[in-house]
Motif scaffolding. Structure first.
Motif, PDB file in Angstrom:
ATOM      1  N   LEU A 128       0.793  -0.996   0.265  1.00 32.72           N
ATOM      2  CA  LEU A 128      -0.180  -0.073  -0.037  1.00 32.72           C
ATOM      3  C   LEU A 128       1.157   1.283   0.277  1.00 32.72           C
ATOM      4  CD1 LEU A 128      -2.327   1.479   0.800  1.00 32.72           C
ATOM      5  CD2 LEU A 128      -2.240   1.201   2.482  1.00 32.72           C
ATOM      6  N   LEU A 144      -7.869   5.473  -0.351  1.00 31.76           N
ATOM      7  CA  LEU A 144      -7.508   4.821  -0.982  1.00 31.76           C
ATOM      8  C   LEU A 144      -6.364   4.941  -2.675  1.00 31.76           C
ATOM      9  CD1 LEU A 144      -8.130   1.480   0.045  1.00 31.76           C
ATOM     10  CD2 LEU A 144      -6.478   2.792   0.884  1.00 31.76           C
ATOM     11  N   GLU A 188      -8.190  -1.538  -4.574  1.00 37.48           N
ATOM     12  CA  GLU A 188      -9.061  -0.819  -3.305  1.00 37.48           C
ATOM     13  C   GLU A 188      -9.729  -2.322  -3.071  1.00 37.48           C
ATOM     14  OE1 GLU A 188     -12.216   1.656  -4.746  1.00 37.48           O
ATOM     15  OE2 GLU A 188     -10.946   2.926  -3.966  1.00 37.48           O
ATOM     16  N   LEU A 197      -1.914  -1.822  -3.994  1.00 40.11           N
ATOM     17  CA  LEU A 197      -2.175  -2.744  -2.751  1.00 40.11           C
ATOM     18  C   LEU A 197      -2.829  -4.073  -3.484  1.00 40.11           C
ATOM     19  CD1 LEU A 197      -3.016   0.650  -2.552  1.00 40.11           C
ATOM     20  CD2 LEU A 197      -5.571   0.035  -1.396  1.00 40.11           C
TER      21      LEU A 197
END
Length: 572
Positions: free
Chosen positions: A17, A43, A112, A554
């Motif tokens: 991340l 995000l 995500e 991510l």
């Protein structure tokens, strides 16, 4: 399914991340200040991959990446092959089978963690529930074919279901997941239309057929033993294909797959090299590899200032630090005492020293604190040496002449397995050892090479390991892998918890289902004390300047490559 990861800084190429991205040729600036994210973060700001359209990149070229271990077991669906390194190795040449890491089989994830059909293999996935029964209809890409010419069709889906639906069929599977609720897998109007019927609704849908198993892998003998030292490129399908597996040099070389029907890759060569952490440092500084993780200050300082490089920084999708083998540390009181003795904040200070990274104590193996579904499930509130000794005393242990707590003449004794040669990771393990010793336990260190990680963890040749698992966006599959008594490797659990796990898979509402999973984890941790989260931690990657579409991304990519067909070099 979640992949095993060691806690060390360099070996596992894992999803991360990104919080910041600093570049400019490897200037000696030190890590930027950053914190672990909490719920409500934007995000979209947390990606750092140097994104470029494939058309704007140099056509051809080579990228070389390091792995902590290559093999020996290349079956990612088995316990022995369930590692982040194995997934990272196989994603570019076998995305049809990779069962985690952002892409696999019928599914792909965005950054995500939202799933959509992977149209290279499954063009559409339709879901219908009527009278409590679920029917899932999958339209398979007509062009989808394994390298050996076998069509990817009903036979692959039926074989995947037959192998994964039960841990009692002789296959050494990591978890049956949602497959136990599948009643039938049949062909529809053609062998490329798959009709799946379940005994109860299954959610999320991507828990099914996130990875497909070739029809030739059709016996426990082949599944359990047939991938030991064998990659079986004929059973793969992907944009790259195996060119050479050099067991002496410990390298795997890939080239574009002329049989691939999807987007053609930019690169003409991908090379993976098995390297210990210290060897990775020299290789990156010498220009022999094009990226490496530097998640400890010792690594960062050795790489800082490397010419023709930049830093891409973020948060690892990782949870762990205390992985206990309950088949060796059999007394639950000893396992509880371990949890009580550990000072997690002190351990994180050792681990993150100099990295300008802060994070709260995480209390879940399944979700990170930035998840809207997260809750703190760490089972011990009173911690420290005296708290650990009290747990043991209450369980009938007394202190012997050497200051070790023992019961019926048997001391509370075990070893911590540490992997790799990074000094910060060793300091973390030594600090953990000292904390446990202060709690009245006789604790040694079992030092292993990075290359031993998959074998040691897969065959359960450890008492306690400094390791953990990749973290996903939804807890449904993880709760079964970690906490179902028939599935988890510690064989810990009970009928009541198993029933709760079975029931939650049919909850359609994401928030409600994840809340139920979190409650199961909370109860299991408080009863059995098998895995504990010390840290999540940062992902800091040193990357060769000009490498595009690589970096912290991510949930979209375990290997930090969102799309292997677009990985390449900027035009000079």
């Amino acid at each position: 399914m979640r992949n095993l990861n060691r806690i060390g800084g360099a070996a596992a190429i894992t999803a991360a991340l990104a919080l910041t991205a600093c570049g400019g040729g490897g200037g000696s600036t030190g890590p930027e200040t950053a914190k672990g994210q909490e719920a409500g973060s934007d995000l979209s700001k947390l990606i750092s991959v140097n994104e470029k359209p494939a058309a704007d990149l140099e056509q051809g070229g080579k990228v070389t990446l390091p792995l902590g271990n290559i093999g020996p077991d290349f079956n990612g669906f088995s316990n022995n092959g369930n590692s982040a390194d194995n997934s990272a190795l196989q994603i570019p040449m076998n995305p049809v089978a990779v069962n985690s890491g952002g892409i696999g089989g019928c599914w792909k994830l965005d950054f995500e963690g939202k799933a959509s059909p992977n149209k290279d293999f499954c063009e559409t996935v339709e879901n219908e529930v009527e009278d409590g029964k679920q029917t899932i209809t999958i339209k398979v890409n007509e062009k989808a074919t394994y390298n050996d010419g076998t069509p990817i069709d009903i036979k692959a889906f039926q074989n995947t279901w037959n192998i994964l639906k039960s841990p009692d069929a002789g296959y050494d599977i990591v978890s049956s997941g949602a497959y136990e609720f599948v009643e039938s897998v049949e062909a529809g109007s053609s062998d490329k239309e798959i009709i799946v019927k379940t005994s109860q609704p299954v959610y999320p849908l991507e828990d099914l057929f996130f990875g497909l198993i070739h029809p030739a892998v059709n016996s426990p003998e082949i599944f359990n033993e047939g991938f030991n030292g064998e990659l079986h490129p004929e059973w793969m399908a992907g944009p790259f294909k195996l060119d050479q597996y050099d067991t002496a040099a410990k390298t795997v070389t890939l080239v574009p797959n002329e049989k691939w029907w999807g987007n053609k890759p930019v690169l003409e060569n991908v090379v993976f090299r098995q390297l210990e952490t210290s060897a990775q440092i020299a290789a990156f500084k010498n220009g022999e590899i094009d990226a490496m993780s530097a998640n400890t200050i010792s690594l960062y300082k050795q790489l800082e200032g490397t010419s023709n490089s930049e830093v891409r920084r973020g948060q690892r999708l990782f949870a762990g630090g205390m992985n206990l083998n309950a088949q060796r540390i059999t007394d639950v009181a000893v396992r509880e005492a371990i949890f009580a003795a550990v000072d997690r904040e002190a351990l994180r200070k050792v681990r993150f020293n100099g990295l300008n990274w802060e994070e709260p104590s995480s209390g879940s193996m399944m979700l990170l604190p930035f998840s809207e579904y997260y809750q703190d499930n760490y089972p011990v509130k009173e911690t420290g040496p005296e708290a650990a000794k009290k747990v043991l005393t209450d369980a009938g242990y007394t202190e012997n002449a050497n200051g070790i707590m023992e019961k019926d003449g048997k001391p509370a004794a075990f070893k911590i397995s540490n992997f790799g040669d990074d000094p910060t990771t060793l300091a973390f393990t030594q600090t953990l050892q000292q904390q446990l010793q202060a709690g009245g336990m006789d604790v040694g260190i079992d030092q292993r090479a990075s290359a031993d990680f998959g074998k040691v963890l897969g065959s359960r040749e450890f008492d306690m390991s400094v390791s953990g698992y990749t973290v996903g966006a939804d807890a449904t599959s993880a709760v079964k892998q970690y906490y179902d008594s028939k599935t988890n490797e510690n064989q810990l659990g009970d009928a009541e918890l198993d029933k709760k796990i079975a029931d939650l898979a049919s909850i359609e509402d994401n928030a409600e289902r994840n809340k139920a999973a979190m409650e199961v984890e909370k109860e299991h941790m408080a009863k059995y004390f098998s895995m504990g989260v010390v840290m999540n931690g940062p992902q800091i990657s040193f990357v060769r300047t000009g490498l595009a579409n690589y970096g912290p991304s991510l949930f979209q990519s375990l290997s930090q490559v969102p799309d292997w067909t677009t990985l390449g070099w900027e035009k000079k």
